[in-house]
Design a protein around this motif. Structure first.
Motif, mmCIF file in Angstrom:
data_model
loop_
_atom_site.group_PDB
_atom_site.id
_atom_site.type_symbol
_atom_site.label_atom_id
_atom_site.label_comp_id
_atom_site.label_asym_id
_atom_site.label_seq_id
_atom_site.Cartn_x
_atom_site.Cartn_y
_atom_site.Cartn_z
ATOM 1 N N GLU A 1 0.821 -1.226 0.139
ATOM 2 C CA GLU A 1 0.130 0.037 0.190
ATOM 3 C C GLU A 1 0.912 1.278 -0.025
ATOM 4 O OE1 GLU A 1 -2.513 -0.529 3.399
ATOM 5 O OE2 GLU A 1 -3.759 -2.089 2.346
ATOM 6 N N GLU A 2 1.950 1.191 0.790
ATOM 7 C CA GLU A 2 2.976 2.273 0.662
ATOM 8 C C GLU A 2 3.328 2.648 -0.662
ATOM 9 O OE1 GLU A 2 6.124 1.665 3.652
ATOM 10 O OE2 GLU A 2 4.636 1.605 5.240
ATOM 11 N N VAL A 3 3.753 1.578 -1.344
ATOM 12 C CA VAL A 3 4.240 1.661 -2.714
ATOM 13 C C VAL A 3 3.301 2.118 -3.612
ATOM 14 C CG1 VAL A 3 5.369 0.473 -4.752
ATOM 15 C CG2 VAL A 3 6.110 -0.079 -2.699
ATOM 16 N N GLU A 4 1.777 1.681 -3.602
ATOM 17 C CA GLU A 4 0.638 2.172 -4.165
ATOM 18 C C GLU A 4 0.471 3.810 -4.094
ATOM 19 O OE1 GLU A 4 -2.373 -0.146 -2.786
ATOM 20 O OE2 GLU A 4 -2.126 -1.562 -4.865
ATOM 21 N N ASN A 5 0.830 4.013 -2.700
ATOM 22 C CA ASN A 5 0.686 5.529 -2.538
ATOM 23 C C ASN A 5 1.534 6.361 -3.228
ATOM 24 O OD1 ASN A 5 -1.775 5.098 -1.012
ATOM 25 N ND2 ASN A 5 -0.698 4.969 1.022
ATOM 26 N N ARG A 6 2.725 5.867 -3.196
ATOM 27 C CA ARG A 6 3.907 6.499 -3.867
ATOM 28 C C ARG A 6 3.744 6.749 -5.246
ATOM 29 N NH1 ARG A 6 9.209 4.115 -4.059
ATOM 30 N NH2 ARG A 6 8.328 2.537 -2.442
ATOM 31 N N LEU A 7 3.376 5.684 -5.914
ATOM 32 C CA LEU A 7 3.079 5.507 -7.220
ATOM 33 C C LEU A 7 1.984 6.508 -7.668
ATOM 34 C CD1 LEU A 7 3.521 4.165 -10.057
ATOM 35 C CD2 LEU A 7 2.048 2.702 -9.556
ATOM 36 N N ASP A 8 0.764 6.797 -6.857
ATOM 37 C CA ASP A 8 -0.074 7.571 -7.037
ATOM 38 C C ASP A 8 0.221 8.995 -6.946
ATOM 39 O OD1 ASP A 8 -2.043 5.545 -7.420
ATOM 40 O OD2 ASP A 8 -2.612 5.666 -5.431
ATOM 41 N N SER A 9 1.100 9.345 -5.997
ATOM 42 C CA SER A 9 1.683 10.809 -5.809
ATOM 43 C C SER A 9 2.530 10.960 -6.981
ATOM 44 C CB SER A 9 2.550 10.738 -4.469
ATOM 45 O OG SER A 9 3.360 11.965 -4.375
ATOM 46 N N SER B 1 9.614 2.672 -12.502
ATOM 47 C CA SER B 1 10.662 1.715 -11.448
ATOM 48 C C SER B 1 9.542 1.650 -10.410
ATOM 49 C CB SER B 1 11.962 2.596 -10.855
ATOM 50 O OG SER B 1 11.504 3.822 -10.340
ATOM 51 N N THR B 2 8.623 2.441 -9.857
ATOM 52 C CA THR B 2 7.805 2.134 -8.835
ATOM 53 C C THR B 2 6.718 1.075 -9.162
ATOM 54 O OG1 THR B 2 8.126 4.511 -8.034
ATOM 55 C CG2 THR B 2 6.299 3.274 -7.141
ATOM 56 N N ALA B 3 6.167 1.283 -10.357
ATOM 57 C CA ALA B 3 5.231 0.425 -10.857
ATOM 58 C C ALA B 3 5.889 -0.848 -10.959
ATOM 59 C CB ALA B 3 4.876 0.777 -12.321
ATOM 60 N N SER B 4 7.275 -1.263 -11.268
ATOM 61 C CA SER B 4 7.836 -2.383 -11.285
ATOM 62 C C SER B 4 7.915 -3.063 -9.996
ATOM 63 C CB SER B 4 9.219 -2.187 -11.746
ATOM 64 O OG SER B 4 10.091 -3.794 -11.699
ATOM 65 N N GLU B 5 8.296 -1.905 -8.966
ATOM 66 C CA GLU B 5 8.370 -2.392 -7.620
ATOM 67 C C GLU B 5 6.963 -2.850 -6.920
ATOM 68 O OE1 GLU B 5 9.747 -0.335 -3.291
ATOM 69 O OE2 GLU B 5 9.919 0.932 -5.165
ATOM 70 N N ALA C 1 12.273 12.546 -15.534
ATOM 71 C CA ALA C 1 12.474 11.858 -14.132
ATOM 72 C C ALA C 1 11.461 11.383 -13.410
ATOM 73 C CB ALA C 1 13.382 12.769 -13.188
ATOM 74 N N LEU C 2 10.164 12.089 -13.370
ATOM 75 C CA LEU C 2 9.011 11.558 -12.963
ATOM 76 C C LEU C 2 8.664 10.156 -13.612
ATOM 77 C CD1 LEU C 2 6.861 14.478 -12.172
ATOM 78 C CD2 LEU C 2 7.775 12.697 -10.528
ATOM 79 N N ASN C 3 8.635 10.215 -14.983
ATOM 80 C CA ASN C 3 8.327 9.181 -15.743
ATOM 81 C C ASN C 3 9.354 7.710 -15.593
ATOM 82 O OD1 ASN C 3 6.639 7.813 -17.563
ATOM 83 N ND2 ASN C 3 8.216 8.132 -19.263
ATOM 84 N N SER C 4 10.496 7.987 -15.355
ATOM 85 C CA SER C 4 11.444 7.062 -14.858
ATOM 86 C C SER C 4 11.156 6.786 -13.512
ATOM 87 C CB SER C 4 12.953 7.586 -14.898
ATOM 88 O OG SER C 4 13.805 6.433 -14.340
ATOM 89 N N SER C 5 10.752 7.330 -12.559
ATOM 90 C CA SER C 5 10.466 6.835 -11.001
ATOM 91 C C SER C 5 9.195 6.420 -11.279
ATOM 92 C CB SER C 5 10.275 8.252 -10.328
ATOM 93 O OG SER C 5 11.487 8.883 -9.820
ATOM 94 N N ILE C 6 8.137 6.758 -12.057
ATOM 95 C CA ILE C 6 6.720 5.946 -12.260
ATOM 96 C C ILE C 6 7.138 4.473 -12.751
ATOM 97 C CG2 ILE C 6 4.649 5.847 -13.369
ATOM 98 C CD1 ILE C 6 4.493 8.915 -13.266
#
Length: 146
Positions: A34-42, A78-82, A71-76
């Motif tokens: 859920e933390e990762v989901e919240n980070r991805l939503d943010s 990697s977070t989606a993969s996580e 940079a945001l797209n890259s983070s999105i």
């Protein structure tokens, strides 16, 4: 039930403890997911917020915004993969928890069967004693009449 002792009670207690441990692991894995989901939503919210092109922005501002969006797209990504990894971990823990519940319920079922058998046996013993008392009373009444 008085006098009843389940021989596998220690095993049942161990399985209950193991199941509780897996419940905690499941809750922990679920909260991490859920933390990762919240980070991805943010991150997605930030991407949507800065994805607009304003004609009043200078070229430098546009370049900075473009680099930030990359940079945001890259983070999105990697977070989606996580997140996918965390979902797999949650599913794995869920399957383990289900297996531990089955193991506990198996021993509980054995305990219930054993208890029912004990109760049935005790009822038979009690019934035999009652039948003997009734027979002795009947014989005593016959002897008194004679």
């Amino acid at each position: 039930m008085k006098g009843y002792k389940f021989r596998l009670q220690k095993l049942l207690d161990i399985r209950i403890d193991i199941e509780e441990e897996y419940k905690r692991k499941f809750q922990q894995a679920q909260s991490i997911k859920e933390e990762v989901e919240n980070r991805l939503d943010s991150l997605k919210t930030n991407y949507d917020k800065y994805n607009t092109v304003n004609s009043k922005d200078s070229i430098i501002d546009r370049k900075i915004k473009n680099q930030y969006l990359i940079a945001l797209n890259s983070s999105i990504e990697s977070t989606a993969s996580e997140l996918r990894d965390k979902e797999e971990a949650v599913e794995e823990v869920r399957l383990d928890l289900t297996q531990k519940q089955i193991e506990r319920k198996t021993v509980e079922h054995l305990k219930e069967k054993s208890l029912q058998s004990f109760i049935k046996e005790q009822n038979l013993i009690e019934q035999k004693a009652n039948d003997e008392f009734a027979l002795y009373g009947f014989i005593r009444n016959i002897n008194k009449k004679s």
